[in-house]
Design a protein around this motif. Structure first.
Motif, PDB file in Angstrom:
ATOM      1  N   ARG A 137      53.297  37.225  55.133  1.00 45.05           N
ATOM      2  CA  ARG A 137      53.387  38.691  55.184  1.00 45.05           C
ATOM      3  C   ARG A 137      53.084  39.215  53.794  1.00 45.05           C
ATOM      4  NH1 ARG A 137      58.711  41.060  57.799  1.00 45.05           N
ATOM      5  NH2 ARG A 137      58.719  41.981  55.743  1.00 45.05           N
ATOM      6  N   PHE A 138      52.006  39.947  53.684  1.00 43.07           N
ATOM      7  CA  PHE A 138      51.547  40.399  52.370  1.00 43.07           C
ATOM      8  C   PHE A 138      52.248  41.695  51.985  1.00 43.07           C
ATOM      9  CE2 PHE A 138      48.380  37.477  53.868  1.00 43.07           C
ATOM     10  CZ  PHE A 138      48.003  36.790  52.723  1.00 43.07           C
ATOM     11  N   ASP A 139      53.535  41.602  51.714  1.00 45.61           N
ATOM     12  CA  ASP A 139      54.318  42.803  51.390  1.00 45.61           C
ATOM     13  C   ASP A 139      54.004  43.350  50.001  1.00 45.61           C
ATOM     14  OD1 ASP A 139      55.636  42.644  53.777  1.00 45.61           O
ATOM     15  OD2 ASP A 139      57.261  41.401  52.983  1.00 45.61           O
ATOM     16  N   LEU A 140      53.489  42.483  49.115  1.00 46.86           N
ATOM     17  CA  LEU A 140      53.353  42.890  47.712  1.00 46.86           C
ATOM     18  C   LEU A 140      51.946  43.356  47.355  1.00 46.86           C
ATOM     19  CD1 LEU A 140      55.353  39.932  46.131  1.00 46.86           C
ATOM     20  CD2 LEU A 140      56.176  42.238  46.566  1.00 46.86           C
ATOM     21  N   SER A 141      51.072  43.441  48.336  1.00 48.25           N
ATOM     22  CA  SER A 141      49.697  43.811  48.012  1.00 48.25           C
ATOM     23  C   SER A 141      49.075  44.574  49.176  1.00 48.25           C
ATOM     24  CB  SER A 141      48.876  42.557  47.734  1.00 48.25           C
ATOM     25  OG  SER A 141      48.801  41.772  48.919  1.00 48.25           O
ATOM     26  N   THR A 142      47.888  45.122  48.923  1.00 49.68           N
ATOM     27  CA  THR A 142      47.121  45.741  50.003  1.00 49.68           C
ATOM     28  C   THR A 142      45.921  44.859  50.293  1.00 49.68           C
ATOM     29  OG1 THR A 142      45.718  46.968  48.488  1.00 49.68           O
ATOM     30  CG2 THR A 142      47.769  48.027  49.152  1.00 49.68           C
ATOM     31  N   ARG A 143      45.112  45.277  51.229  1.00 45.39           N
ATOM     32  CA  ARG A 143      43.933  44.506  51.595  1.00 45.39           C
ATOM     33  C   ARG A 143      43.019  44.227  50.406  1.00 45.39           C
ATOM     34  NH1 ARG A 143      40.814  43.207  55.774  1.00 45.39           N
ATOM     35  NH2 ARG A 143      38.861  43.919  54.896  1.00 45.39           N
ATOM     36  N   ASN A 144      42.934  45.200  49.500  1.00 51.82           N
ATOM     37  CA  ASN A 144      41.949  45.088  48.425  1.00 51.82           C
ATOM     38  C   ASN A 144      42.520  44.588  47.110  1.00 51.82           C
ATOM     39  OD1 ASN A 144      39.724  46.076  49.951  1.00 51.82           O
ATOM     40  ND2 ASN A 144      40.696  48.093  49.856  1.00 51.82           N
ATOM     41  N   MET A 145      43.776  44.246  47.063  1.00 50.32           N
ATOM     42  CA  MET A 145      44.312  43.769  45.790  1.00 50.32           C
ATOM     43  C   MET A 145      45.025  42.437  45.965  1.00 50.32           C
ATOM     44  SD  MET A 145      47.495  46.411  45.340  1.00 50.32           S
ATOM     45  CE  MET A 145      48.649  45.429  44.403  1.00 50.32           C
ATOM     46  N   VAL A 146      45.210  41.729  44.851  1.00 50.46           N
ATOM     47  CA  VAL A 146      46.045  40.538  44.883  1.00 50.46           C
ATOM     48  C   VAL A 146      47.332  40.883  44.147  1.00 50.46           C
ATOM     49  CG1 VAL A 146      44.138  38.898  45.059  1.00 50.46           C
ATOM     50  CG2 VAL A 146      45.033  39.553  42.812  1.00 50.46           C
ATOM     51  N   GLU A 147      48.334  40.043  44.291  1.00 51.59           N
ATOM     52  CA  GLU A 147      49.653  40.375  43.777  1.00 51.59           C
ATOM     53  C   GLU A 147      49.681  40.395  42.246  1.00 51.59           C
ATOM     54  OE1 GLU A 147      49.038  38.104  46.239  1.00 51.59           O
ATOM     55  OE2 GLU A 147      49.592  39.508  47.822  1.00 51.59           O
ATOM     56  N   ILE A 148      49.045  39.397  41.625  1.00 52.63           N
ATOM     57  CA  ILE A 148      48.984  39.362  40.158  1.00 52.63           C
ATOM     58  C   ILE A 148      47.526  39.138  39.766  1.00 52.63           C
ATOM     59  CG2 ILE A 148      49.822  38.258  38.051  1.00 52.63           C
ATOM     60  CD1 ILE A 148      52.217  37.215  39.609  1.00 52.63           C
ATOM     61  N   ASP A 149      46.900  40.181  39.264  1.00 48.09           N
ATOM     62  CA  ASP A 149      45.472  40.103  38.964  1.00 48.09           C
ATOM     63  C   ASP A 149      45.245  40.069  37.453  1.00 48.09           C
ATOM     64  OD1 ASP A 149      42.744  40.149  39.039  1.00 48.09           O
ATOM     65  OD2 ASP A 149      42.612  41.845  40.438  1.00 48.09           O
ATOM     66  N   LEU A 150      44.760  38.939  36.964  1.00 50.60           N
ATOM     67  CA  LEU A 150      44.530  38.780  35.521  1.00 50.60           C
ATOM     68  C   LEU A 150      43.047  38.925  35.179  1.00 50.60           C
ATOM     69  CD1 LEU A 150      46.793  35.626  34.953  1.00 50.60           C
ATOM     70  CD2 LEU A 150      47.443  38.033  34.778  1.00 50.60           C
ATOM     71  N   ARG A 151      42.228  39.223  36.181  1.00 47.94           N
ATOM     72  CA  ARG A 151      40.806  39.396  35.906  1.00 47.94           C
ATOM     73  C   ARG A 151      40.610  40.716  35.161  1.00 47.94           C
ATOM     74  NH1 ARG A 151      39.346  38.441  42.117  1.00 47.94           N
ATOM     75  NH2 ARG A 151      41.060  39.921  42.196  1.00 47.94           N
ATOM     76  N   GLY A 152      39.664  40.744  34.294  1.00 51.01           N
ATOM     77  CA  GLY A 152      39.395  42.000  33.594  1.00 51.01           C
ATOM     78  C   GLY A 152      40.240  42.197  32.358  1.00 51.01           C
ATOM     79  N   LEU A 153      41.148  41.263  32.051  1.00 49.93           N
ATOM     80  CA  LEU A 153      41.873  41.361  30.784  1.00 49.93           C
ATOM     81  C   LEU A 153      40.942  40.882  29.673  1.00 49.93           C
ATOM     82  CD1 LEU A 153      45.366  39.880  31.740  1.00 49.93           C
ATOM     83  CD2 LEU A 153      44.752  42.289  31.497  1.00 49.93           C
ATOM     84  N   PRO A 154      40.909  41.598  28.547  1.00 48.27           N
ATOM     85  CA  PRO A 154      39.977  41.187  27.489  1.00 48.27           C
ATOM     86  C   PRO A 154      40.447  39.915  26.768  1.00 48.27           C
ATOM     87  CG  PRO A 154      41.268  43.081  26.784  1.00 48.27           C
ATOM     88  CD  PRO A 154      41.642  42.819  28.225  1.00 48.27           C
ATOM     89  N   GLY A 155      39.493  39.173  26.243  1.00 50.33           N
ATOM     90  CA  GLY A 155      39.806  38.032  25.378  1.00 50.33           C
ATOM     91  C   GLY A 155      40.052  36.734  26.104  1.00 50.33           C
ATOM     92  N   GLU A 156      39.620  36.636  27.359  1.00 53.87           N
ATOM     93  CA  GLU A 156      39.913  35.433  28.135  1.00 53.87           C
ATOM     94  C   GLU A 156      39.144  34.215  27.633  1.00 53.87           C
ATOM     95  OE1 GLU A 156      37.840  33.693  30.348  1.00 53.87           O
ATOM     96  OE2 GLU A 156      39.413  32.384  31.157  1.00 53.87           O
ATOM     97  N   ASP A 157      37.882  34.408  27.244  1.00 50.55           N
ATOM     98  CA  ASP A 157      37.029  33.240  26.987  1.00 50.55           C
ATOM     99  C   ASP A 157      37.410  32.456  25.738  1.00 50.55           C
ATOM    100  OD1 ASP A 157      36.298  35.771  26.312  1.00 50.55           O
ATOM    101  OD2 ASP A 157      34.187  35.322  25.971  1.00 50.55           O
ATOM    102  N   GLY A 158      38.214  33.031  24.875  1.00 55.60           N
ATOM    103  CA  GLY A 158      38.652  32.323  23.667  1.00 55.60           C
ATOM    104  C   GLY A 158      39.520  31.138  23.945  1.00 55.60           C
ATOM    105  N   PRO A 159      40.652  31.267  24.602  1.00 57.18           N
ATOM    106  CA  PRO A 159      41.271  32.551  24.920  1.00 57.18           C
ATOM    107  C   PRO A 159      42.125  33.026  23.746  1.00 57.18           C
ATOM    108  CG  PRO A 159      42.416  30.758  26.010  1.00 57.18           C
ATOM    109  CD  PRO A 159      41.391  30.139  25.127  1.00 57.18           C
TER     110      PRO A 159
END
Ligand SMILES: [Zn+2]
Length: 386
Positions: free
Chosen positions: A157-179
């Motif tokens: 039961r996906f109570d913590l998110s909607t269809r288009n989101m995930v519960e903990i989204d770390l994509r798009g945070l700057p500086g990942e490739d270093g990290p």
């Protein structure tokens, strides 16, 4: 005047709410007690009588319309002889409207709770998605459902998110490739926000009774996530398997085993190193020069180390168990004085989350987690603990 017929939909509701049992004596009303034939017993008895007259038992108990009198809310399902008894003149002082209502309410509540099997099988997925090895992960709802249904017999039961989101989204945070340190700080904040507010509130209000973790991110962040999840509800951890490309455990009955070695420590030692070799093997000369001289605790898989070495939840349990025993042995070997434990790990993603969960339970001094850069160096990433 003939009695009004109780509408079929109200009768059906009454039988379903009653679970096919008498609301007074609990007798199963769909089978004979002597010959065990499939027969139907029981009657729909009015609580407030069917007619608004003194002749109708409890007919003047409350002011109701005819429709309300024949509503399932005003009916009890009881045995024939009990129906006669409660309606007799001589017992009307005992079987009052409030008394009968309470019997009905208790019985129907019990049936409702006892038949809510689905509730006990539900799980709330936590998906944590970051970048790893240059690509973001996909953790679709369908993939989550497939895994929890196949491996745990649970319904997500996906109570913590909607269809288009995930519960903990770390994509798009700057500086990942270093990290970079900023990346870790920002990612930890995102995890804190999700776990300490959304998850904690839902656990407190019983909306979450079981968690299933699907995490795909850099190793230290997985450990950090595991350390933030508390033990109030059971947690299953999954991982994406390289060989199959999905999140379902490929071999639920696997039997991988683990060994650890813990050296005796001088009382003066205030730092130590922990090397975890499960998905690969980290050699002493790969560690940063600053920690190479420290006493080394080692936890390794007994079989060939590779990324898919954990093939089932039992093997993950065996890993957690080895971690707990290792921490206990460290206590016993003078490691109480250690202020800082430097952790270098080559381990599958699921075991990183589990390692964090073990740390959250066992009080240990500050844990310094290291991450491996693309060039193969180990750099400090996140601290867990005091
Ligand atoms: Zn009965």
């Amino acid at each position: 005047m003939a009695e009004r017929k109780i509408p079929d939909p109200e009768r059906l509701k009454l039988w379903v709410r009653s679970g096919g049992r008498c609301q007074i004596c609990r007798r199963h009303l769909l089978e004979g007690q002597l010959g065990y034939r499939e027969l139907t017993f029981g009657q729909a008895a009015h609580i407030v009588g069917q007619k608004a007259s003194a002749k109708s038992p409890r007919g003047l108990g409350e002011v109701l319309t005819d429709e309300e009198r024949d509503n399932a809310d005003n009916l009890m399902l009881i045995c024939d002889d009990e129906h006669s008894e409660i309606d007799k003149w001589g017992s009307r002082d005992a079987f009052t409207v409030p008394f009968l209502r309470e019997l009905k309410r208790k019985h129907e509540d019990q049936v409702f709770l006892a038949t809510s099997f689905g509730e006990y099988n539900r799980t709330t997925p936590i998906r944590m998605v970051g970048w790893l090895r240059g690509s973001p992960a996909e953790v679709g709802r369908d993939a989550v459902a497939t895994a929890v249904m196949a491996n745990a017999g649970r319904m997500p039961r996906f109570d913590l998110s909607t269809r288009n989101m995930v519960e903990i989204d770390l994509r798009g945070l700057p500086g990942e490739d270093g990290p970079s340190p900023e990346y870790y700080a920002a990612a930890c904040q995102v995890i804190d926000r999700a776990v300490k507010t959304k998850v904690a509130e839902a656990v407190a209000s019983d909306e979450i009774i079981h968690l299933s973790v699907f995490a795909f991110a850099r190793l230290p962040l997985l450990v950090y996530l595991g350390a933030q999840l508390d033990d109030q509800v059971p947690v299953d951890v999954y991982q994406k398997h390289r060989t199959t490309g999905d999140w379902k455990w490929p071999a639920p009955d696997g039997t991988v085993t683990f060994t650890f070695s813990v050296p005796d420590l001088e009382p003066a030692s205030s730092e130590a190193t922990l090397v975890i070799n499960v998905s690969g093997t980290i050699h002493q000369d790969e560690l940063p020069p600053r920690v190479r001289h420290l006493p080394v605790i080692e936890l390794s898989v007994d079989q060939l180390a590779h990324p898919d070495v954990l093939a089932g939840p039992r093997e993950l349990d065996a890993f957690s168990d080895a971690c707990r025993r290792m921490l206990a042995e460290m206590e016993g070997r003078g490691h109480k004085h250690v202020r800082r434990l430097h952790v270098f790990a080559a381990m599958p993603l699921s075991s990183a989350v589990e390692f964090g969960r073990v740390l959250s339970r066992d009080v240990y001094p500050s844990i310094q987690l290291y991450d491996r850069t693309p060039s193969g160096d180990y750099v400090p990433a996140i601290q867990v603990g005091k």
